[in-house]
Design a protein around this motif. Structure first.
Motif, PDB file in Angstrom:
ATOM      1  N   THR A 192      -0.600  16.364 -11.058  1.00 42.85           N
ATOM      2  CA  THR A 192      -0.143  17.195  -9.936  1.00 42.85           C
ATOM      3  C   THR A 192       1.176  16.722  -9.318  1.00 42.85           C
ATOM      4  O   THR A 192       1.683  17.359  -8.395  1.00 42.85           O
ATOM      5  N   ALA A 193       1.738  15.627  -9.815  1.00 39.66           N
ATOM      6  CA  ALA A 193       2.887  14.996  -9.148  1.00 39.66           C
ATOM      7  C   ALA A 193       4.093  15.908  -9.029  1.00 39.66           C
ATOM      8  O   ALA A 193       4.850  15.818  -8.055  1.00 39.66           O
ATOM      9  N   THR A 194       4.321  16.771 -10.024  1.00 40.86           N
ATOM     10  CA  THR A 194       5.516  17.617 -10.006  1.00 40.86           C
ATOM     11  C   THR A 194       5.191  19.086  -9.812  1.00 40.86           C
ATOM     12  O   THR A 194       5.997  19.954 -10.150  1.00 40.86           O
ATOM     13  N   ILE A 195       4.041  19.385  -9.231  1.00 43.02           N
ATOM     14  CA  ILE A 195       3.738  20.774  -8.881  1.00 43.02           C
ATOM     15  C   ILE A 195       4.559  21.207  -7.672  1.00 43.02           C
ATOM     16  O   ILE A 195       5.036  22.336  -7.585  1.00 43.02           O
ATOM     17  N   ASN A 196       4.737  20.284  -6.735  1.00 40.34           N
ATOM     18  CA  ASN A 196       5.407  20.595  -5.480  1.00 40.34           C
ATOM     19  C   ASN A 196       6.101  19.320  -4.992  1.00 40.34           C
ATOM     20  O   ASN A 196       6.266  18.380  -5.766  1.00 40.34           O
ATOM     21  N   TRP A 197       6.470  19.269  -3.737  1.00 40.15           N
ATOM     22  CA  TRP A 197       7.240  18.153  -3.205  1.00 40.15           C
ATOM     23  C   TRP A 197       6.412  17.218  -2.323  1.00 40.15           C
ATOM     24  O   TRP A 197       6.969  16.463  -1.531  1.00 40.15           O
ATOM     25  N   ASP A 198       5.090  17.222  -2.478  1.00 35.01           N
ATOM     26  CA  ASP A 198       4.223  16.446  -1.598  1.00 35.01           C
ATOM     27  C   ASP A 198       4.453  14.942  -1.699  1.00 35.01           C
ATOM     28  O   ASP A 198       4.172  14.209  -0.748  1.00 35.01           O
ATOM     29  N   LEU A 199       4.942  14.453  -2.830  1.00 34.67           N
ATOM     30  CA  LEU A 199       5.093  13.011  -3.000  1.00 34.67           C
ATOM     31  C   LEU A 199       6.073  12.395  -2.007  1.00 34.67           C
ATOM     32  O   LEU A 199       5.993  11.200  -1.722  1.00 34.67           O
ATOM     33  N   LEU A 200       6.998  13.174  -1.476  1.00 35.29           N
ATOM     34  CA  LEU A 200       7.911  12.641  -0.472  1.00 35.29           C
ATOM     35  C   LEU A 200       7.124  12.189   0.755  1.00 35.29           C
ATOM     36  O   LEU A 200       7.297  11.055   1.235  1.00 35.29           O
ATOM     37  N   ALA A 201       6.273  13.046   1.276  1.00 39.01           N
ATOM     38  CA  ALA A 201       5.460  12.691   2.445  1.00 39.01           C
ATOM     39  C   ALA A 201       4.477  11.580   2.117  1.00 39.01           C
ATOM     40  O   ALA A 201       4.222  10.689   2.947  1.00 39.01           O
ATOM     41  N   VAL A 202       3.908  11.605   0.913  1.00 39.72           N
ATOM     42  CA  VAL A 202       2.953  10.572   0.514  1.00 39.72           C
ATOM     43  C   VAL A 202       3.645   9.209   0.459  1.00 39.72           C
ATOM     44  O   VAL A 202       3.085   8.194   0.898  1.00 39.72           O
ATOM     45  N   ALA A 203       4.871   9.163  -0.073  1.00 41.07           N
ATOM     46  CA  ALA A 203       5.608   7.901  -0.155  1.00 41.07           C
ATOM     47  C   ALA A 203       5.927   7.361   1.233  1.00 41.07           C
ATOM     48  O   ALA A 203       5.777   6.152   1.496  1.00 41.07           O
ATOM     49  N   LEU A 204       6.370   8.217   2.133  1.00 42.81           N
ATOM     50  CA  LEU A 204       6.671   7.779   3.497  1.00 42.81           C
ATOM     51  C   LEU A 204       5.408   7.303   4.217  1.00 42.81           C
ATOM     52  O   LEU A 204       5.441   6.318   4.971  1.00 42.81           O
ATOM     53  N   THR A 205       4.285   7.968   3.977  1.00 43.85           N
ATOM     54  CA  THR A 205       3.024   7.549   4.588  1.00 43.85           C
ATOM     55  C   THR A 205       2.572   6.205   4.038  1.00 43.85           C
ATOM     56  O   THR A 205       2.099   5.336   4.785  1.00 43.85           O
ATOM     57  N   ALA A 206       2.704   6.012   2.729  1.00 44.36           N
ATOM     58  CA  ALA A 206       2.337   4.726   2.124  1.00 44.36           C
ATOM     59  C   ALA A 206       3.207   3.602   2.675  1.00 44.36           C
ATOM     60  O   ALA A 206       2.726   2.493   2.946  1.00 44.36           O
ATOM     61  N   ALA A 207       4.501   3.880   2.845  1.00 49.43           N
ATOM     62  CA  ALA A 207       5.400   2.877   3.433  1.00 49.43           C
ATOM     63  C   ALA A 207       5.019   2.586   4.874  1.00 49.43           C
ATOM     64  O   ALA A 207       5.079   1.428   5.334  1.00 49.43           O
ATOM     65  N   ALA A 208       4.619   3.620   5.614  1.00 51.33           N
ATOM     66  CA  ALA A 208       4.174   3.416   6.989  1.00 51.33           C
ATOM     67  C   ALA A 208       2.929   2.534   7.037  1.00 51.33           C
ATOM     68  O   ALA A 208       2.832   1.624   7.877  1.00 51.33           O
ATOM     69  N   MET A 209       1.972   2.782   6.154  1.00 51.48           N
ATOM     70  CA  MET A 209       0.764   1.947   6.098  1.00 51.48           C
ATOM     71  C   MET A 209       1.112   0.495   5.811  1.00 51.48           C
ATOM     72  O   MET A 209       0.522  -0.430   6.390  1.00 51.48           O
ATOM     73  N   LEU A 210       2.066   0.271   4.921  1.00 51.45           N
ATOM     74  CA  LEU A 210       2.497  -1.091   4.619  1.00 51.45           C
ATOM     75  C   LEU A 210       3.096  -1.755   5.860  1.00 51.45           C
ATOM     76  O   LEU A 210       2.800  -2.918   6.164  1.00 51.45           O
ATOM     77  N   MET A 211       3.937  -1.014   6.570  1.00 50.09           N
ATOM     78  CA  MET A 211       4.543  -1.580   7.771  1.00 50.09           C
ATOM     79  C   MET A 211       3.488  -1.921   8.825  1.00 50.09           C
ATOM     80  O   MET A 211       3.568  -2.955   9.484  1.00 50.09           O
ATOM     81  N   TRP A 212       2.507  -1.065   9.013  1.00 46.44           N
ATOM     82  CA  TRP A 212       1.457  -1.366   9.992  1.00 46.44           C
ATOM     83  C   TRP A 212       0.677  -2.609   9.564  1.00 46.44           C
ATOM     84  O   TRP A 212       0.315  -3.445  10.408  1.00 46.44           O
ATOM     85  N   SER A 213       0.412  -2.765   8.280  1.00 45.04           N
ATOM     86  CA  SER A 213      -0.321  -3.935   7.799  1.00 45.04           C
ATOM     87  C   SER A 213       0.448  -5.222   8.065  1.00 45.04           C
ATOM     88  O   SER A 213      -0.157  -6.294   8.170  1.00 45.04           O
ATOM     89  N   ARG A 214       1.771  -5.132   8.170  1.00 41.47           N
ATOM     90  CA  ARG A 214       2.595  -6.307   8.457  1.00 41.47           C
ATOM     91  C   ARG A 214       2.837  -6.498   9.958  1.00 41.47           C
ATOM     92  O   ARG A 214       3.628  -7.355  10.347  1.00 41.47           O
ATOM     93  N   GLY A 215       2.196  -5.685  10.780  1.00 44.56           N
ATOM     94  CA  GLY A 215       2.352  -5.819  12.218  1.00 44.56           C
ATOM     95  C   GLY A 215       3.622  -5.212  12.777  1.00 44.56           C
ATOM     96  O   GLY A 215       3.991  -5.486  13.919  1.00 44.56           O
ATOM     97  N   ARG A 216       4.283  -4.359  12.016  1.00 41.51           N
ATOM     98  CA  ARG A 216       5.548  -3.760  12.447  1.00 41.51           C
ATOM     99  C   ARG A 216       5.271  -2.349  12.968  1.00 41.51           C
ATOM    100  O   ARG A 216       5.411  -1.356  12.264  1.00 41.51           O
TER     101      ARG A 216
END
Length: 500
Positions: A192-216
């Motif tokens: 499903t990765a190239t059906i639409n453009w959802d991976l942009l939001a998923v990547a930003l959300t994953a990066a946000a989760m990483l930042m929260w895990s580091r206390g940022r």
């Protein structure tokens, strides 16, 4: 992550968790590459670190997903109404290159489109992503050549998003880097990765989760605001985080995250809101006015009813159901014997939105894959859920093949498609049930069985509770860790420097 003093282990740094030693499915699967990882494996002494391995595997599996789209790229997108469905290789990307004015150089949100849509129906940051891809697409050749180029350019940009997701998930749980392989090898992700453009939001959300895990907290908020500017669902994570910070008394960090998210969202959206409000609002009005559509239980009800519910009624009922789910997640968070992990509640709230929504496009599974890998890093349960999603992926295309093949009726009839929807719903519910069980009985949570508290929780990791409901406080000491293995000491409040 708790320090060595918070476990029964010695004062040395805890070793990384080896999934092949605690997960039977992972151990059996590892036989394909030489067997389970040994205790004396030289991790980190070569170029092949877990992060690099997971990222390369993710890119490789993404490339296999591109190969799966080859029949459409070579003609099915352009010739024959149903061939792109029978080959299960449909994508919105090439069709919207001309359909949303990119081929004609129209500016999203500002220029009116010909036809019924009038304006681009995607959030602003996704529109920017689409526009950048259009700038990189050669304007020469036939429209088919341009659409092929546009899809390839977008695929390259989405591959970068895939690598970001893999790296972020791998690094979020510092002691469990190999859990990133759940994302890298997820079959529904590749399909499903190239059906639409959802991976942009998923990547930003994953990066946000990483930042929260580091206390940022501020970086988390900014990234989550940008993710919400690309797709609506990421803002849902602020709800579970509010309840968890309430229970732990971490109001300052939550306020910082919320402020960062609001400011980041406004920075992206405000210019378009001010100068092209009608175009900017199209995403929201389209979402509200859109009728019951593919993949939802609402569609099953509508197609089996002689008097289907109106769109307004469905909107109201779906909103009420979602609010009930939110209340249930909040109650779970405040009454559980131990404060749930952030990733667990994040998965549950996004899954609730998917289950109650009036539409489920097949690429929406991408929203859940990284959250599922963090919430329940157990290969058996993850693969059961993925099998259900692959079944739905095939079901929707076979159903569309049936409806577009005329009298030939090649594909899956309506009743069969309803079964495919049911499989998707049951698979997602199954994963929700095991996550809820892990929350209520932490001894079943594979992350906490390894001695961690909440490695994705950042300032919540190891923090004491300051507000609970019911008998949670009394049960926490008694029920939180009834298993053999490393013991987690709850309520070890972090110092200001991040240590315990």
């Amino acid at each position: 992550m708790p320090s060595a003093e918070s476990t029964q282990a010695s004062a040395c740094e805890p070793e990384p968790v080896r999934p092949t030693q605690e997960d039977e499915v992972a151990a059996r699967g590892s036989e394909l590459i030489g067997g389970p990882l040994g205790r004396h494996a030289l991790l980190g002494t070569s170029w092949w670190t877990p992060v690099r391995v997971v990222a390369l595997v993710a890119i490789g599996v993404f490339a296999l997903g591109l190969v799966q789209k080859a029949p459409c790229y070579n003609g099915a997108w352009f010739f024959g109404a149903s061939s792109q469905y029978t080959h299960a290789c449909y994508s919105d990307i090439p069709h919207l290159y001309q359909g949303r004015g990119f081929a004609d150089g129209l500016v999203p949100y500002f220029d009116r489109l010909p036809g019924d849509m009038q304006y681009l129906e995607y959030p602003v940051l996704t529109g920017v992503f689409m526009e950048v891809a259009a700038w990189l697409t050669p304007g020469s050749g036939s429209i088919q050549d341009q659409e092929q180029w546009y899809w390839m350019v977008n695929a390259g940009m989405l591959m970068v998003c895939t690598a970001v997701i893999a790296v972020c998930v791998t690094r979020t749980h510092a002691r469990r880097p190999w859990d990133g392989l759940l994302v890298a090898l997820a079959p529904a992700f590749a399909l499903t990765a190239t059906i639409n453009w959802d991976l942009l939001a998923v990547a930003l959300t994953a990066a946000a989760m990483l930042m929260w895990s580091r206390g940022r907290s501020l970086a988390f908020g900014v990234l989550l605001g940008l993710a919400t500017a690309a797709k609506l669902y990421p803002f849902l994570l602020l709800g579970p985080l509010l309840v968890l910070c309430w229970r732990a008394g971490r109001w300052r960090e939550y306020g910082t995250a919320l402020g960062g998210a609001v400011v980041a969202w406004l920075v992206v959206n405000a210019p378009v809101m001010l100068f092209a409000f009608e175009g900017w609002s199209k995403f929201y009005t389209f979402s509200q006015e859109r009728g019951v559509d593919f993949g939802s239980f609402w569609l099953i009800l509508a197609q089996n009813s002689t008097d289907p519910l109106s769109t307004d009624t469905v909107n109201t009922l779906a909103t009420l159901l979602m609010l009930l789910c939110c209340a249930g997640v909040a109650a779970l968070a405040l009454t559980a014997p131990r404060r749930p992990r952030f990733a667990q509640l994040a998965f549950l709230i996004v899954a609730a939105f998917i289950l109650t929504n009036k539409v489920y496009s097949p690429q929406y599974v991408l929203w859940l894959v990284p959250l599922a890998a963090l919430a329940r890093p157990k290969w058996r349960d993850f693969l059961i859920w993925q099998a259900c999603e692959v079944a739905y992926f095939l079901g929707i295309w076979m159903y569309l093949a049936y409806t577009t093949s005329g009298d030939a009726h090649k594909g899956l009839p309506t009743d069969g498609y309803h079964w495919a929807i049911g499989v998707h719903l049951l698979g997602t519910l199954y994963l929700c049930v095991v996550v809820v069980r892990d929350i209520l009985m932490p001894e079943h949570d594979v992350v906490r069985r390894s001695g961690d508290d909440d490695p994705s929780g950042g300032v919540l990791d190891g923090a004491e509770d300051v507000f609970v409901l019911g008998a949670a406080a009394a049960r926490s000491e008694r029920d939180a860790v009834h298993f053999d293995g490393p013991r987690v000491e709850w309520g070890a409040r972090r110092a200001s420097d991040g240590s315990l």
